[in-house]
Design a protein around this motif. Structure first.
Motif, PDB file in Angstrom:
ATOM      1  N   ALA A 287       0.822  -1.211   0.000  1.00  0.00           N
ATOM      2  CA  ALA A 287       0.000   0.000   0.000  1.00  0.00           C
ATOM      3  C   ALA A 287       0.856   1.261   0.000  1.00  0.00           C
ATOM      4  CB  ALA A 287      -0.937   0.000   1.202  1.00  0.00           C
ATOM      5  N   CYS A 288       2.080   1.178   0.524  1.00  0.00           N
ATOM      6  CA  CYS A 288       2.957   2.352   0.515  1.00  0.00           C
ATOM      7  C   CYS A 288       3.234   2.817  -0.908  1.00  0.00           C
ATOM      8  CB  CYS A 288       4.271   2.034   1.234  1.00  0.00           C
ATOM      9  SG  CYS A 288       4.127   1.904   3.024  1.00  0.00           S
ATOM     10  N   MET A 289       3.319   1.875  -1.843  1.00  0.00           N
ATOM     11  CA  MET A 289       3.560   2.273  -3.233  1.00  0.00           C
ATOM     12  C   MET A 289       2.380   3.057  -3.791  1.00  0.00           C
ATOM     13  SD  MET A 289       5.636  -0.923  -4.931  1.00  0.00           S
ATOM     14  CE  MET A 289       4.359  -2.151  -4.616  1.00  0.00           C
ATOM     15  N   ALA A 290       1.162   2.707  -3.364  1.00  0.00           N
ATOM     16  CA  ALA A 290      -0.009   3.457  -3.807  1.00  0.00           C
ATOM     17  C   ALA A 290      -0.003   4.860  -3.211  1.00  0.00           C
ATOM     18  CB  ALA A 290      -1.280   2.714  -3.414  1.00  0.00           C
ATOM     19  N   LEU A 291       0.446   4.998  -1.954  1.00  0.00           N
ATOM     20  CA  LEU A 291       0.526   6.322  -1.354  1.00  0.00           C
ATOM     21  C   LEU A 291       1.526   7.195  -2.098  1.00  0.00           C
ATOM     22  CD1 LEU A 291       0.449   5.481   2.477  1.00  0.00           C
ATOM     23  CD2 LEU A 291      -1.454   5.933   0.928  1.00  0.00           C
ATOM     24  N   LEU A 292       2.575   6.587  -2.634  1.00  0.00           N
ATOM     25  CA  LEU A 292       3.552   7.339  -3.412  1.00  0.00           C
ATOM     26  C   LEU A 292       3.008   7.725  -4.783  1.00  0.00           C
ATOM     27  CD1 LEU A 292       6.796   5.236  -2.773  1.00  0.00           C
ATOM     28  CD2 LEU A 292       6.243   7.459  -1.772  1.00  0.00           C
ATOM     29  N   SER A 293       2.266   6.810  -5.399  1.00  0.00           N
ATOM     30  CA  SER A 293       1.842   6.986  -6.786  1.00  0.00           C
ATOM     31  C   SER A 293       0.609   7.854  -6.954  1.00  0.00           C
ATOM     32  CB  SER A 293       1.587   5.600  -7.408  1.00  0.00           C
ATOM     33  OG  SER A 293       1.071   5.708  -8.711  1.00  0.00           O
ATOM     34  N   ASP A 294      -0.336   7.755  -6.053  1.00  0.00           N
ATOM     35  CA  ASP A 294      -1.637   8.412  -6.206  1.00  0.00           C
ATOM     36  C   ASP A 294      -1.527   9.907  -5.885  1.00  0.00           C
ATOM     37  OD1 ASP A 294      -4.272   9.261  -6.132  1.00  0.00           O
ATOM     38  OD2 ASP A 294      -4.995   7.436  -5.169  1.00  0.00           O
ATOM     39  N   PRO A 295      -1.794  10.788  -6.837  1.00  0.00           N
ATOM     40  CA  PRO A 295      -1.689  12.233  -6.581  1.00  0.00           C
ATOM     41  C   PRO A 295      -2.564  12.720  -5.422  1.00  0.00           C
ATOM     42  CG  PRO A 295      -1.873  11.807  -8.937  1.00  0.00           C
ATOM     43  CD  PRO A 295      -2.134  10.496  -8.245  1.00  0.00           C
ATOM     44  N   SER A 296      -3.652  12.009  -5.137  1.00  0.00           N
ATOM     45  CA  SER A 296      -4.529  12.443  -4.041  1.00  0.00           C
ATOM     46  C   SER A 296      -3.871  12.277  -2.672  1.00  0.00           C
ATOM     47  CB  SER A 296      -5.844  11.658  -4.080  1.00  0.00           C
ATOM     48  OG  SER A 296      -5.627  10.291  -3.792  1.00  0.00           O
ATOM     49  N   TRP A 297      -2.796  11.484  -2.594  1.00  0.00           N
ATOM     50  CA  TRP A 297      -2.100  11.262  -1.321  1.00  0.00           C
ATOM     51  C   TRP A 297      -0.826  12.100  -1.197  1.00  0.00           C
ATOM     52  CZ3 TRP A 297      -3.636   9.043   3.025  1.00  0.00           C
ATOM     53  CH2 TRP A 297      -4.687   8.128   2.991  1.00  0.00           C
ATOM     54  N   ARG A 298      -0.207  12.474  -2.298  1.00  0.00           N
ATOM     55  CA  ARG A 298       1.141  13.020  -2.212  1.00  0.00           C
ATOM     56  C   ARG A 298       1.182  14.546  -2.344  1.00  0.00           C
ATOM     57  NH1 ARG A 298       3.623  10.551  -7.871  1.00  0.00           N
ATOM     58  NH2 ARG A 298       2.655  12.043  -9.280  1.00  0.00           N
ATOM     59  N   ARG A 299       0.254  15.186  -1.715  1.00  0.00           N
ATOM     60  CA  ARG A 299       0.187  16.649  -1.792  1.00  0.00           C
ATOM     61  C   ARG A 299       1.394  17.323  -1.136  1.00  0.00           C
ATOM     62  NH1 ARG A 299      -5.105  15.003  -0.946  1.00  0.00           N
ATOM     63  NH2 ARG A 299      -4.806  15.057   1.328  1.00  0.00           N
ATOM     64  N   THR A 300       2.068  16.619  -0.218  1.00  0.00           N
ATOM     65  CA  THR A 300       3.213  17.214   0.472  1.00  0.00           C
ATOM     66  C   THR A 300       4.531  16.990  -0.281  1.00  0.00           C
ATOM     67  OG1 THR A 300       3.568  15.211   1.796  1.00  0.00           O
ATOM     68  CG2 THR A 300       2.104  16.892   2.706  1.00  0.00           C
ATOM     69  N   PHE A 301       4.487  16.322  -1.424  1.00  0.00           N
ATOM     70  CA  PHE A 301       5.707  16.034  -2.175  1.00  0.00           C
ATOM     71  C   PHE A 301       6.142  17.267  -2.981  1.00  0.00           C
ATOM     72  CE2 PHE A 301       5.072  11.135  -2.706  1.00  0.00           C
ATOM     73  CZ  PHE A 301       4.996  11.007  -1.321  1.00  0.00           C
ATOM     74  N   SER A 302       7.437  17.413  -3.130  1.00  0.00           N
ATOM     75  CA  SER A 302       7.953  18.462  -4.013  1.00  0.00           C
ATOM     76  C   SER A 302       7.797  18.024  -5.464  1.00  0.00           C
ATOM     77  CB  SER A 302       9.434  18.721  -3.715  1.00  0.00           C
ATOM     78  OG  SER A 302      10.224  17.608  -4.121  1.00  0.00           O
ATOM     79  N   GLU A 303       7.985  18.952  -6.389  1.00  0.00           N
ATOM     80  CA  GLU A 303       7.893  18.609  -7.809  1.00  0.00           C
ATOM     81  C   GLU A 303       8.963  17.581  -8.186  1.00  0.00           C
ATOM     82  OE1 GLU A 303       8.002  22.064 -10.253  1.00  0.00           O
ATOM     83  OE2 GLU A 303       6.160  22.930  -9.419  1.00  0.00           O
ATOM     84  N   ASP A 304      10.159  17.743  -7.642  1.00  0.00           N
ATOM     85  CA  ASP A 304      11.229  16.785  -7.935  1.00  0.00           C
ATOM     86  C   ASP A 304      10.881  15.398  -7.407  1.00  0.00           C
ATOM     87  OD1 ASP A 304      12.767  18.624  -9.250  1.00  0.00           O
ATOM     88  OD2 ASP A 304      14.100  19.043  -7.552  1.00  0.00           O
ATOM     89  N   GLU A 305      10.269  15.337  -6.235  1.00  0.00           N
ATOM     90  CA  GLU A 305       9.887  14.046  -5.663  1.00  0.00           C
ATOM     91  C   GLU A 305       8.797  13.379  -6.498  1.00  0.00           C
ATOM     92  OE1 GLU A 305      10.831  14.685  -0.906  1.00  0.00           O
ATOM     93  OE2 GLU A 305       8.956  15.450  -1.748  1.00  0.00           O
ATOM     94  N   CYS A 306       7.853  14.165  -6.969  1.00  0.00           N
ATOM     95  CA  CYS A 306       6.795  13.608  -7.820  1.00  0.00           C
ATOM     96  C   CYS A 306       7.378  13.066  -9.118  1.00  0.00           C
ATOM     97  CB  CYS A 306       5.739  14.677  -8.125  1.00  0.00           C
ATOM     98  SG  CYS A 306       4.696  15.117  -6.717  1.00  0.00           S
ATOM     99  N   ARG A 307       8.314  13.789  -9.695  1.00  0.00           N
ATOM    100  CA  ARG A 307       8.940  13.321 -10.929  1.00  0.00           C
ATOM    101  C   ARG A 307       9.729  12.029 -10.683  1.00  0.00           C
ATOM    102  NH1 ARG A 307       9.424  18.981 -12.204  1.00  0.00           N
ATOM    103  NH2 ARG A 307      11.360  19.129 -11.010  1.00  0.00           N
ATOM    104  N   LEU A 308      10.414  11.958  -9.547  1.00  0.00           N
ATOM    105  CA  LEU A 308      11.162  10.743  -9.210  1.00  0.00           C
ATOM    106  C   LEU A 308      10.230   9.543  -9.107  1.00  0.00           C
ATOM    107  CD1 LEU A 308      13.914  10.398  -6.497  1.00  0.00           C
ATOM    108  CD2 LEU A 308      12.053   8.764  -6.613  1.00  0.00           C
TER     109      LEU A 308
END
Length: 455
Positions: A287-308
């Motif tokens: 489930a951690c991979m889904a938290l990383l992948s789903d934009p609805s969960w990763r609002r606190t990520f930086s743009e670089d982190e989202c791209r990674l």
């Protein structure tokens, strides 16, 4: 020169009259430290670009750091809320929390496919219970001992990282906390009955460690006892436990806590250290991979982190009762995309509970989505592995194989790799256990270091 070009050159030399290269796999099979392992080996090693493997490894390390930050970033430090999203039951959570700190060391084996363009992460497999370290090390070492291959490796700048040597360094560094100035006494502990089921793998592990100049004891949790704040196997004090069991075994077996009580007391007293903590299983939860992948969960990520994340991880979504309430259209989307998706149960490993959408009819796929949502699962975008061209040593025909690469990592970074391979078209899951023709393969990278270098 690309890895594909190196493969073509190898296959050409493999076919040459009188070539010794077709005998490499048999030499590997007879290698002394691999004798306890009764698996089969691919007719040739696999080749990857060193730069490509290094870049993926760097991305992986950053991604794991992000994983470790999820409880604080997404849940404000509320660990109970975090584990409920992951579907971790009360019994498993108790086992994890009673053994202390939540954040584990970065130690495990990432599984990935190469889609022809880049590596894509399938699972992180955090924790010391992840296998393959010895197999990867000894396959590569045995392959390089064949003079014909060693010559090929020198000419094409091929090298490898030896995973077992990385394990030794990690254990020595960790064990120095309780064994300063001397070699720590390390015991690999399986669950009760584990040596019967996985004994040949752990004997391979022990043999490889000894070959690298480091000893390890093999036992089950029922074999040890606690005395004066430390764990003992007979009269031998254990400094470090290399864990090969998981929280589920403690929670699900009657008397599980009695079995683990000596280790828990020694761990809490500090006389024996546990490598790695049971909290590794929290962050290895799919489930951690889904938290990383789903934009609805990763609002606190930086743009670089989202791209990674998007660069490394396929599209992955969490499927549980709360997720379906938040997004009622998710099931319909998964039904429409059945031939592009695979379902994996959050807390299970070894292919248990996996449902391959493109090998399943609509009714079975719908039932799987509904049934496993109650337990908690993810749906993930299919990654089509590139074909690895292999010459059959008997027929001389070129065959296509698909590979699941395993990348080992420690707190010091990349610790080598290997692959599990199956004939192309033989199924959607690349697994040694599930395929009669499955093989293991050494992996060599085309290095930017001097020819034939080994780390």
């Amino acid at each position: 020169m690309s890895a594909e070009w190196v493969t073509a050159q190898y296959n050409e030399e493999f076919r040459a009259p009188g070539s010794v290269l077709p005998r490499v796999a048999q030499h590997v099979k007879n290698f002394p430290t691999l004798v306890p392992w009764h698996g089969e080996y691919l007719a040739r090693p696999l080749f990857v670009a060193e730069r490509e493997l290094r870049e993926f490894s760097e991305d992986l390390q950053h991604l794991i750091d992000i994983l470790f930050s999820l409880p604080d970033r997404m849940f404000g430090g509320d660990l109970d809320a975090f584990r409920k999203v992951l579907g971790i039951t009360d019994g498993r959570w108790e086992a994890i929390r009673r053994f202390g700190d939540l954040v584990p060391p970065s130690f495990g084996r990432a599984d990935m496919y190469h889609d022809g363009t880049s590596f894509k992460l399938l699972e992180t497999n955090l924790g010391s219970e992840s296998g393959g370290w010895a197999l990867a090390s000894e396959m590569s070492q045995a392959t390089l001992e064949v003079d014909a291959f060693a010559d090929f490796a020198r000419r094409h700048r091929l090298g490898y990282v030896h995973p077992i040597r990385a394990v030794v360094e990690a254990l020595r560094s960790f064990g120095a906390r309780v064994a300063p100035g001397r070699e720590p006494v390390v015991a690999m502990l399986e669950w009760r009955g584990g040596m019967r089921d996985y004994g040949e793998l752990w004997l391979n592990f022990q043999s490889a460690l000894r070959s690298a100049g480091f000893d390890i004891l093999l036992a089950e949790v029922s074999d040890v006892h606690e005395r004066d704040g430390a764990l003992y196997l007979g009269d031998k004090k254990i400094d470090v436990v290399y864990r090969a069991f998981v929280p589920d075994q403690i929670a699900e077996e009657p008397g599980g806590w009695d079995l683990i009580a000596p280790l828990l007391r020694a761990h809490q007293a500090g006389g024996t250290l546990l490598w790695t903590p049971l909290s590794s299983n929290v962050f290895a939860n799919k489930a951690c991979m889904a938290l990383l992948s789903d934009p609805s969960w990763r609002r606190t990520f930086s743009e670089d982190e989202c791209r990674l994340v998007d660069r490394v991880l396929p599209w992955t979504r969490l499927m549980n009762t709360d997720a379906l309430k938040a997004d009622p259209d998710l099931v319909d989307e998964c039904l429409a995309r059945r031939d592009q998706l695979i379902l994996k149960v959050n807390g299970r490993g070894g292919g248990v509970g996996v449902v391959v959408g493109w090998e399943t009819d609509d009714a079975t796929w719908r039932q799987a989505l509904e049934n496993y949502a109650e337990e908690g699962c993810i749906v993930q975008q299919r990654v089509m592995p590139r074909s690895e061209l292999v010459v059959d040593p008997v027929s001389g025909e070129t065959e296509e194989w698909h590979a699941a690469y395993g990348l080992f990592y420690t707190p010091d970074g990349c610790a080598g790799s290997y692959a599990k391979v199956v004939p192309a078209g033989s199924g959607g899951i690349i697994s040694i256990a599930a395929h009669a023709k499955a093989c293991s393969a050494a992996v060599f990278y085309q290095s930017e270091l001097p020819a034939g270098a080994v780390k």
